[in-house]
Design a protein around this motif. Structure first.
Motif, PDB file in Angstrom:
ATOM      1  N   VAL A 299      50.131  44.066  32.582  1.00  0.00           N
ATOM      2  CA  VAL A 299      51.019  45.040  31.971  1.00  0.00           C
ATOM      3  C   VAL A 299      51.879  45.609  33.096  1.00  0.00           C
ATOM      4  O   VAL A 299      51.350  46.033  34.122  1.00  0.00           O
ATOM      5  CB  VAL A 299      50.212  46.180  31.288  1.00  0.00           C
ATOM      6  N   SER A 300      53.190  45.581  32.913  1.00  0.00           N
ATOM      7  CA  SER A 300      54.079  46.047  33.970  1.00  0.00           C
ATOM      8  C   SER A 300      53.827  47.519  34.280  1.00  0.00           C
ATOM      9  O   SER A 300      53.543  48.319  33.393  1.00  0.00           O
ATOM     10  CB  SER A 300      55.545  45.831  33.586  1.00  0.00           C
ATOM     11  N   TYR A 301      53.923  47.853  35.551  1.00  0.00           N
ATOM     12  CA  TYR A 301      53.734  49.231  35.992  1.00  0.00           C
ATOM     13  C   TYR A 301      55.069  49.959  35.940  1.00  0.00           C
ATOM     14  O   TYR A 301      56.084  49.469  36.435  1.00  0.00           O
ATOM     15  CB  TYR A 301      53.197  49.276  37.424  1.00  0.00           C
ATOM     16  N   VAL A 302      55.064  51.109  35.315  1.00  0.00           N
ATOM     17  CA  VAL A 302      56.243  51.974  35.294  1.00  0.00           C
ATOM     18  C   VAL A 302      55.799  53.324  35.832  1.00  0.00           C
ATOM     19  O   VAL A 302      54.862  53.930  35.311  1.00  0.00           O
ATOM     20  CB  VAL A 302      56.814  52.122  33.868  1.00  0.00           C
ATOM     21  N   HIS A 303      56.459  53.785  36.880  1.00  0.00           N
ATOM     22  CA  HIS A 303      56.119  55.082  37.467  1.00  0.00           C
ATOM     23  C   HIS A 303      56.258  56.168  36.391  1.00  0.00           C
ATOM     24  O   HIS A 303      57.186  56.117  35.572  1.00  0.00           O
ATOM     25  CB  HIS A 303      57.051  55.379  38.639  1.00  0.00           C
ATOM     26  N   PRO A 304      55.353  57.131  36.354  1.00  0.00           N
ATOM     27  CA  PRO A 304      55.397  58.179  35.325  1.00  0.00           C
ATOM     28  C   PRO A 304      56.757  58.877  35.203  1.00  0.00           C
ATOM     29  O   PRO A 304      57.164  59.240  34.097  1.00  0.00           O
ATOM     30  CB  PRO A 304      54.312  59.161  35.772  1.00  0.00           C
ATOM     31  N   ASP A 305      57.484  59.018  36.291  1.00  0.00           N
ATOM     32  CA  ASP A 305      58.801  59.661  36.240  1.00  0.00           C
ATOM     33  C   ASP A 305      59.833  58.845  35.474  1.00  0.00           C
ATOM     34  O   ASP A 305      60.847  59.383  35.047  1.00  0.00           O
ATOM     35  CB  ASP A 305      59.337  59.916  37.652  1.00  0.00           C
ATOM     36  N   ARG A 306      59.596  57.556  35.311  1.00  0.00           N
ATOM     37  CA  ARG A 306      60.569  56.666  34.644  1.00  0.00           C
ATOM     38  C   ARG A 306      60.181  56.334  33.208  1.00  0.00           C
ATOM     39  O   ARG A 306      60.907  55.629  32.521  1.00  0.00           O
ATOM     40  CB  ARG A 306      60.716  55.383  35.448  1.00  0.00           C
ATOM     41  N   ARG A 307      59.079  56.841  32.730  1.00  0.00           N
ATOM     42  CA  ARG A 307      58.592  56.457  31.396  1.00  0.00           C
ATOM     43  C   ARG A 307      59.437  56.996  30.244  1.00  0.00           C
ATOM     44  O   ARG A 307      59.255  56.589  29.113  1.00  0.00           O
ATOM     45  CB  ARG A 307      57.129  56.846  31.243  1.00  0.00           C
ATOM     46  N   ARG A 308      60.355  57.894  30.539  1.00  0.00           N
ATOM     47  CA  ARG A 308      61.293  58.327  29.491  1.00  0.00           C
ATOM     48  C   ARG A 308      62.251  57.193  29.151  1.00  0.00           C
ATOM     49  O   ARG A 308      62.755  57.112  28.035  1.00  0.00           O
ATOM     50  CB  ARG A 308      62.095  59.531  29.962  1.00  0.00           C
ATOM     51  N   TRP A 309      62.536  56.305  30.126  1.00  0.00           N
ATOM     52  CA  TRP A 309      63.513  55.235  29.945  1.00  0.00           C
ATOM     53  C   TRP A 309      62.889  53.854  29.880  1.00  0.00           C
ATOM     54  O   TRP A 309      63.473  52.942  29.319  1.00  0.00           O
ATOM     55  CB  TRP A 309      64.521  55.250  31.099  1.00  0.00           C
TER      56      TRP A 309
ATOM     57  N   THR B  74      62.387  36.554  37.327  1.00  0.00           N
ATOM     58  CA  THR B  74      62.337  37.973  37.660  1.00  0.00           C
ATOM     59  C   THR B  74      60.917  38.289  38.106  1.00  0.00           C
ATOM     60  O   THR B  74      60.012  37.469  37.937  1.00  0.00           O
ATOM     61  CB  THR B  74      62.725  38.866  36.463  1.00  0.00           C
ATOM     62  N   GLU B  75      60.720  39.458  38.677  1.00  0.00           N
ATOM     63  CA  GLU B  75      59.390  39.846  39.135  1.00  0.00           C
ATOM     64  C   GLU B  75      58.949  41.143  38.472  1.00  0.00           C
ATOM     65  O   GLU B  75      59.787  41.971  38.105  1.00  0.00           O
ATOM     66  CB  GLU B  75      59.356  39.993  40.656  1.00  0.00           C
ATOM     67  N   ARG B  76      57.636  41.295  38.318  1.00  0.00           N
ATOM     68  CA  ARG B  76      57.056  42.498  37.753  1.00  0.00           C
ATOM     69  C   ARG B  76      55.974  43.009  38.678  1.00  0.00           C
ATOM     70  O   ARG B  76      55.247  42.241  39.298  1.00  0.00           O
ATOM     71  CB  ARG B  76      56.425  42.236  36.389  1.00  0.00           C
ATOM     72  N   GLN B  77      55.869  44.311  38.745  1.00  0.00           N
ATOM     73  CA  GLN B  77      54.808  44.974  39.500  1.00  0.00           C
ATOM     74  C   GLN B  77      53.790  45.468  38.485  1.00  0.00           C
ATOM     75  O   GLN B  77      54.147  45.952  37.414  1.00  0.00           O
ATOM     76  CB  GLN B  77      55.386  46.157  40.272  1.00  0.00           C
ATOM     77  N   SER B  78      52.520  45.325  38.826  1.00  0.00           N
ATOM     78  CA  SER B  78      51.472  45.825  37.939  1.00  0.00           C
ATOM     79  C   SER B  78      50.311  46.333  38.786  1.00  0.00           C
ATOM     80  O   SER B  78      50.199  46.017  39.967  1.00  0.00           O
ATOM     81  CB  SER B  78      50.988  44.725  36.987  1.00  0.00           C
ATOM     82  N   LEU B  79      49.482  47.130  38.173  1.00  0.00           N
ATOM     83  CA  LEU B  79      48.265  47.578  38.837  1.00  0.00           C
ATOM     84  C   LEU B  79      47.256  46.442  38.789  1.00  0.00           C
ATOM     85  O   LEU B  79      47.112  45.768  37.766  1.00  0.00           O
ATOM     86  CB  LEU B  79      47.689  48.805  38.125  1.00  0.00           C
ATOM     87  N   ILE B  80      46.561  46.214  39.879  1.00  0.00           N
ATOM     88  CA  ILE B  80      45.574  45.133  39.913  1.00  0.00           C
ATOM     89  C   ILE B  80      44.533  45.323  38.817  1.00  0.00           C
ATOM     90  O   ILE B  80      44.133  44.370  38.167  1.00  0.00           O
ATOM     91  CB  ILE B  80      44.922  45.027  41.298  1.00  0.00           C
ATOM     92  N   CYS B  81      44.154  46.567  38.553  1.00  0.00           N
ATOM     93  CA  CYS B  81      43.131  46.827  37.533  1.00  0.00           C
ATOM     94  C   CYS B  81      43.626  46.536  36.115  1.00  0.00           C
ATOM     95  O   CYS B  81      42.833  46.479  35.186  1.00  0.00           O
ATOM     96  CB  CYS B  81      42.608  48.258  37.643  1.00  0.00           C
ATOM     97  N   GLU B  82      44.936  46.317  35.937  1.00  0.00           N
ATOM     98  CA  GLU B  82      45.493  46.007  34.619  1.00  0.00           C
ATOM     99  C   GLU B  82      45.994  44.572  34.538  1.00  0.00           C
ATOM    100  O   GLU B  82      46.862  44.257  33.729  1.00  0.00           O
ATOM    101  CB  GLU B  82      46.626  46.984  34.286  1.00  0.00           C
ATOM    102  N   THR B  83      45.454  43.704  35.398  1.00  0.00           N
ATOM    103  CA  THR B  83      45.851  42.299  35.388  1.00  0.00           C
ATOM    104  C   THR B  83      44.618  41.412  35.359  1.00  0.00           C
ATOM    105  O   THR B  83      43.521  41.836  35.706  1.00  0.00           O
ATOM    106  CB  THR B  83      46.682  41.933  36.628  1.00  0.00           C
ATOM    107  N   GLU B  84      44.829  40.178  34.936  1.00  0.00           N
ATOM    108  CA  GLU B  84      43.749  39.196  34.987  1.00  0.00           C
ATOM    109  C   GLU B  84      44.320  37.855  35.408  1.00  0.00           C
ATOM    110  O   GLU B  84      45.448  37.509  35.060  1.00  0.00           O
ATOM    111  CB  GLU B  84      43.049  39.070  33.631  1.00  0.00           C
ATOM    112  N   LEU B  85      43.552  37.143  36.199  1.00  0.00           N
ATOM    113  CA  LEU B  85      43.946  35.803  36.606  1.00  0.00           C
ATOM    114  C   LEU B  85      43.569  34.831  35.499  1.00  0.00           C
ATOM    115  O   LEU B  85      42.498  34.933  34.907  1.00  0.00           O
ATOM    116  CB  LEU B  85      43.251  35.404  37.902  1.00  0.00           C
ATOM    117  N   VAL B  86      44.465  33.913  35.211  1.00  0.00           N
ATOM    118  CA  VAL B  86      44.207  32.871  34.224  1.00  0.00           C
ATOM    119  C   VAL B  86      44.618  31.534  34.824  1.00  0.00           C
ATOM    120  O   VAL B  86      45.422  31.479  35.751  1.00  0.00           O
ATOM    121  CB  VAL B  86      44.972  33.119  32.904  1.00  0.00           C
TER     122      VAL B  86
END
Length: 71
Positions: A4-14, A49-61
């Motif tokens: 799940v892509s990481y969105v900084h809390p300050d940007r979650r309005r957009w 394109t690239e996405r940043q995510s938290l390691i705890c919210e990702t899984e290797l497949v």
């Protein structure tokens, strides 16, 4: 990988976190102390394109599982 892509809390309005599938390109920021609170992973998607995510919210497949899921 799937995540799940990481969105900084300050940007979650957009921006909203979104599920994605991609290939791991980098774990962590590469700078000491930057990932102290959260551990991040960067992934490259099929559209290059690239996405940043938290390691705890990702899984290797397995690569085959990622391709089958996107069909």
């Amino acid at each position: 990988m799937r995540g799940v892509s990481y969105v900084h809390p300050d940007r979650r309005r957009w921006e909203k976190p979104e599920p994605f599938e991609g290939v791991v390109v980098q774990v962590g920021s590469g700078y000491a102390g930057v990932d102290a609170e959260n551990s991040f992973v960067w992934s490259r998607l099929a559209d290059h394109t690239e996405r940043q995510s938290l390691i705890c919210e990702t899984e290797l497949v397995r690569r085959n599982e990622t391709r089958q899921a996107s069909r």
